[in-house]
Structures are given as C-alpha cells and as structure tokens.
Design a protein around this motif. Structure first.
Motif, PDB file in Angstrom:
ATOM      1  N   HIS A 169      -6.187  -1.236  80.861  1.00 46.60           N
ATOM      2  CA  HIS A 169      -5.851  -2.461  79.773  1.00 46.60           C
ATOM      3  C   HIS A 169      -4.175  -2.368  79.476  1.00 46.60           C
ATOM      4  CE1 HIS A 169     -10.072  -2.976  79.420  1.00 46.60           C
ATOM      5  NE2 HIS A 169     -10.231  -1.935  79.338  1.00 46.60           N
ATOM      6  N   ASN A 170      -3.773  -3.558  78.995  1.00 46.08           N
ATOM      7  CA  ASN A 170      -2.312  -3.680  78.382  1.00 46.08           C
ATOM      8  C   ASN A 170      -2.578  -3.000  77.165  1.00 46.08           C
ATOM      9  OD1 ASN A 170       0.063  -4.429  77.369  1.00 46.08           O
ATOM     10  ND2 ASN A 170       0.097  -6.301  78.437  1.00 46.08           N
ATOM     11  N   PRO A 171      -1.704  -1.874  76.973  1.00 44.02           N
ATOM     12  CA  PRO A 171      -1.538  -1.253  75.751  1.00 44.02           C
ATOM     13  C   PRO A 171      -0.726  -1.741  74.442  1.00 44.02           C
ATOM     14  CG  PRO A 171       0.203  -0.356  77.236  1.00 44.02           C
ATOM     15  CD  PRO A 171      -0.556  -1.431  78.030  1.00 44.02           C
ATOM     16  N   VAL A 172      -0.176  -2.823  74.545  1.00 39.51           N
ATOM     17  CA  VAL A 172       0.786  -3.575  73.865  1.00 39.51           C
ATOM     18  C   VAL A 172      -0.231  -4.321  72.892  1.00 39.51           C
ATOM     19  CG1 VAL A 172       2.526  -5.344  73.567  1.00 39.51           C
ATOM     20  CG2 VAL A 172       2.747  -3.862  75.363  1.00 39.51           C
ATOM     21  N   ARG A 173       0.082  -4.134  71.514  1.00 35.27           N
ATOM     22  CA  ARG A 173      -0.817  -4.676  70.267  1.00 35.27           C
ATOM     23  C   ARG A 173      -0.112  -5.797  69.886  1.00 35.27           C
ATOM     24  NH1 ARG A 173      -3.862  -2.472  73.399  1.00 35.27           N
ATOM     25  NH2 ARG A 173      -5.320  -0.804  72.683  1.00 35.27           N
ATOM     26  N   GLY A 174       1.239  -5.795  69.960  1.00 35.44           N
ATOM     27  CA  GLY A 174       2.217  -6.916  69.248  1.00 35.44           C
ATOM     28  C   GLY A 174       3.380  -6.881  69.718  1.00 35.44           C
ATOM     29  N   ALA A 175       4.222  -7.858  69.727  1.00 34.49           N
ATOM     30  CA  ALA A 175       5.542  -8.123  69.983  1.00 34.49           C
ATOM     31  C   ALA A 175       6.345  -8.699  68.851  1.00 34.49           C
ATOM     32  CB  ALA A 175       5.488  -8.734  71.512  1.00 34.49           C
ATOM     33  N   ILE A 176       7.723  -8.210  68.866  1.00 34.60           N
ATOM     34  CA  ILE A 176       8.642  -8.578  67.734  1.00 34.60           C
ATOM     35  C   ILE A 176       9.851  -9.126  68.554  1.00 34.60           C
ATOM     36  CG2 ILE A 176      10.004  -8.117  65.832  1.00 34.60           C
ATOM     37  CD1 ILE A 176       7.007  -5.813  66.414  1.00 34.60           C
ATOM     38  N   LEU A 177      10.269 -10.335  68.865  1.00 31.04           N
ATOM     39  CA  LEU A 177      11.289 -10.719  69.570  1.00 31.04           C
ATOM     40  C   LEU A 177      12.404 -11.279  68.696  1.00 31.04           C
ATOM     41  CD1 LEU A 177       8.777 -12.980  71.883  1.00 31.04           C
ATOM     42  CD2 LEU A 177       9.338 -10.694  72.010  1.00 31.04           C
ATOM     43  N   ASP A 178      13.452 -10.830  69.034  1.00 30.83           N
ATOM     44  CA  ASP A 178      14.717 -11.100  68.067  1.00 30.83           C
ATOM     45  C   ASP A 178      15.683 -12.014  68.890  1.00 30.83           C
ATOM     46  OD1 ASP A 178      16.778 -11.096  66.295  1.00 30.83           O
ATOM     47  OD2 ASP A 178      17.019  -9.017  66.521  1.00 30.83           O
ATOM     48  N   ASP A 179      15.781 -13.155  68.571  1.00 33.66           N
ATOM     49  CA  ASP A 179      16.540 -14.130  69.290  1.00 33.66           C
ATOM     50  C   ASP A 179      16.444 -13.855  70.933  1.00 33.66           C
ATOM     51  OD1 ASP A 179      17.955 -16.060  68.072  1.00 33.66           O
ATOM     52  OD2 ASP A 179      19.954 -15.272  68.918  1.00 33.66           O
ATOM     53  N   PRO A 180      15.159 -14.047  71.391  1.00 30.58           N
ATOM     54  CA  PRO A 180      14.901 -13.623  72.803  1.00 30.58           C
ATOM     55  C   PRO A 180      15.324 -14.454  73.627  1.00 30.58           C
ATOM     56  CG  PRO A 180      12.893 -14.963  71.780  1.00 30.58           C
ATOM     57  CD  PRO A 180      13.996 -14.560  70.712  1.00 30.58           C
ATOM     58  N   ALA A 181      15.878 -13.828  75.023  1.00 38.74           N
ATOM     59  CA  ALA A 181      16.425 -14.714  76.090  1.00 38.74           C
ATOM     60  C   ALA A 181      15.496 -14.649  77.220  1.00 38.74           C
ATOM     61  CB  ALA A 181      17.901 -14.210  76.485  1.00 38.74           C
ATOM     62  N   GLY A 182      15.207 -15.405  78.077  1.00 37.20           N
ATOM     63  CA  GLY A 182      14.593 -15.399  79.329  1.00 37.20           C
ATOM     64  C   GLY A 182      13.031 -15.462  79.287  1.00 37.20           C
ATOM     65  N   LEU A 183      12.768 -16.249  78.119  1.00 36.37           N
ATOM     66  CA  LEU A 183      11.301 -16.563  78.090  1.00 36.37           C
ATOM     67  C   LEU A 183      10.803 -17.331  79.181  1.00 36.37           C
ATOM     68  CD1 LEU A 183      10.997 -17.217  74.228  1.00 36.37           C
ATOM     69  CD2 LEU A 183      10.284 -15.056  75.488  1.00 36.37           C
ATOM     70  N   ASP A 184      11.686 -18.345  79.747  1.00 39.24           N
ATOM     71  CA  ASP A 184      11.146 -19.250  80.592  1.00 39.24           C
ATOM     72  C   ASP A 184      12.559 -19.559  81.608  1.00 39.24           C
ATOM     73  OD1 ASP A 184      10.457 -21.277  82.271  1.00 39.24           O
ATOM     74  OD2 ASP A 184       9.836 -22.559  80.882  1.00 39.24           O
ATOM     75  N   MET A 185      12.846 -18.526  82.538  1.00 43.20           N
ATOM     76  CA  MET A 185      13.823 -18.533  83.566  1.00 43.20           C
ATOM     77  C   MET A 185      13.654 -19.580  84.628  1.00 43.20           C
ATOM     78  SD  MET A 185      16.295 -16.829  82.093  1.00 43.20           S
ATOM     79  CE  MET A 185      17.284 -16.952  83.623  1.00 43.20           C
ATOM     80  N   LEU A 186      12.395 -19.746  84.860  1.00 42.39           N
ATOM     81  CA  LEU A 186      12.177 -20.823  85.787  1.00 42.39           C
ATOM     82  C   LEU A 186      12.780 -22.130  85.406  1.00 42.39           C
ATOM     83  CD1 LEU A 186      10.876 -21.841  88.605  1.00 42.39           C
ATOM     84  CD2 LEU A 186       8.566 -22.024  87.310  1.00 42.39           C
TER      85      LEU A 186
END
Length: 294
Positions: A169-186
């Motif tokens: 299973h994916n072990p990540v329980r949450g994500a904190i994104l600080d001014d994120p780049a590359g969320l939709d590079m397509l």
C-alpha cells in the motif's frame, strides 16, 4: 512556469546557507543524523552524493512514536540539495516530529520519472527505518516546496511508485504542498506559454505520456490522502492556476483539502518562512500529523 529558472539562484542559495548558519539557535532541542544512504552503492541507479537523506529527531522524546515528515526540496528539477534545508528539519524536530530531509538525482543526469523513483525509495527507506529514530511509520507524511511540492503530490497519489518496491500500500498519510510546481505538466508543456519553456523538456523529455505520468493531477482519487496546499498571493500565475485546479479536482472527488493563500508572498519567501517556528504552515502541519509539542 518560467519562474523555475529562478527558484534556486545563487542569491537564494546564499540566503538558505545563512539560515543554516543560524540554525544553531534551534539546534539544541534536536539531533541530526546526516548523509544516510537510501540507495545502496551497489544499485545500478546509484549516484554518489544524491540518494542520501538526513534524519532530525527531538533530543528528548517520550515513549510514544512520533509522526514522520519527509521533506522534498525544489529547484527546477535541476538544482537543490537537502543541505540547504536543515532549518526545516530542525524546526520540525523541535515541534515533536521526526523529519527526514532528502536529496535526489537531478536533470540533466536523469529525468523526472527517475527523480520520483528516488523520492519513493527515500519514503520506502523511511517506512522501514522510522521506528529506529522514534518515528511511527503508520503516520508518515510528505512535504515539498516548488518542484518538490509536485513530487510530494505525486508520491501521495501514484501508488505504483511504491508497489514496484514491494510495498502493498501507499504509505503516505497526507501531503503538505508549499507553492507546488508541476502538478499538471501535461497541460503546462502542451501550452508552452512562456519564453524559455523549452528548458523543461530536459527534465521532462518530449513525450506527452511522460508529462502526464509525472503529474499528480491525473492520479488523485477519492482515496488519496488529505492535502494541505499553501500558495503565495504574489507567486507565479502557473502555480496559482494549477494549485486552484488541483484543489477543484480534489473537491469533485469529495475531498476538502486545506487551501491557504498567503497575501503578499512570492515564491521564494514561501519556503524561507519555514525558518520561523510559528508560521501558518507549521501550525496546520502539526494538526494534520498529530504532533504534540513539548
């Protein structure tokens, strides 16, 4: 996303090094275990000095395991190092978190799929070793700024990054994104709206299928872990628009991500503010991970 040419110029690196020099003001309550390899030298993907991480732990901790936050640096996918962000590790450890600050391979030596694989391997290493440092592998979160934010989002949403390394299973329980780049590079690389955008064909290549495969926008689902997004009020338009669309995508799936716009903040100050313990990012992060300060 022309901004990424300026994410970690020499001036910013100098500021980060200065903050690092001042970290001794907050170092005493924490312990740093430095340059731990998460990829063995015998591995075919090994690149000396890049697939390493630092672990920061509180010097004093109780009997209960602590939440774990893995921080991924930014830098246009072609620069940056964990060594510039010791102040984040120190601050998190001071506030009751086991912090893991990582480096990973960069362009032009590799492309973004290999960078994501490095980050996933660092998280896999953390799940297997967190308990040795007082951390709880069942409470593991990812955090990143700029390009690192995009990679953190990808880790939280693309389960195959972990199943290929033997995790059920994916072990990540949450994500904190600080001014994120590359969320939709397509979307970004199809439009090529800004002068110099061709430079991103170095880390991402020329295949639209790869652009999509490295964009968290296309992997988020109703079962994805919770997100906290922080966006600078004066950051780059591409970050503002992609972050807003990412939030909308989560909402259509029934999620209610945290979404905070910080008035007046440009892209670089969005990470520099993490030197100060009581900023809003730490406040919301500590609630998400369930940290108990003191």
């Amino acid at each position: 996303m022309r901004f990424l040419r300026y994410v970690l110029p020499a001036a910013l690196a100098g500021v980060l090094l200065l903050l690092g020099a001042n970290e001794y003001a907050v170092a005493r309550p924490s312990r740093r275990i430095q340059d731990v390899a998460y990829v063995p030298p015998t591995d075919s993907a090994y690149l000396a000095g890049r697939q390493v991480l630092d672990v920061y732990t509180p010097r004093r901790r109780g009997p209960q395991p602590l939440p774990v936050v893995v921080f991924i640096h930014g830098g246009s996918w072609n620069s940056g190092s964990k060594n510039l962000y010791s102040f984040i590790g120190r601050r998190l450890a001071k506030q009751g978190v086991v912090a893991v600050v990582i480096s990973y391979r960069l362009a032009p030596q590799v492309r973004v799929p290999q960078m994501a694989d490095d980050c996933a391997r660092a998280v896999v290493w953390t799940t297997r070793h967190a308990a040795e440092y007082g951390g709880d592998p069942q409470r593991l979160f990812v955090m990143g700024h700029s390009a690192g934010g995009g990679l953190a989002a990808l880790l939280a949403t693309k389960d195959e990054l972990f199943t290929r390394w033997g995790l059920a299973h994916n072990p990540v329980r949450g994500a904190i994104l600080d001014d994120p780049a590359g969320l939709d590079m397509l979307d970004y690389l199809q439009k090529m709206q800004y002068p110099g955008d061709e430079q991103y064909l170095v880390p991402f290549g020329k295949d639209p299928a790869v652009w999509r495969a490295t964009s968290a926008m296309y992997f988020v689902s109703a079962s994805s872990p919770p997100f906290l997004l922080f966006v600078g009020g004066e950051t780059y338009p591409s970050i503002q628009s992609s972050s807003a669309r990412f939030r909308e995508r989560l909402q259509t799936l029934g999620q209610q991500p945290g979404y905070t716009v910080l008035p007046g903040k440009k892209h670089v100050p969005m990470v520099l503010q993490l030197f100060w313990q009581h900023n809003i990012i730490y406040q919301q992060l500590l609630k998400m991970v369930g940290a108990k300060v003191g």
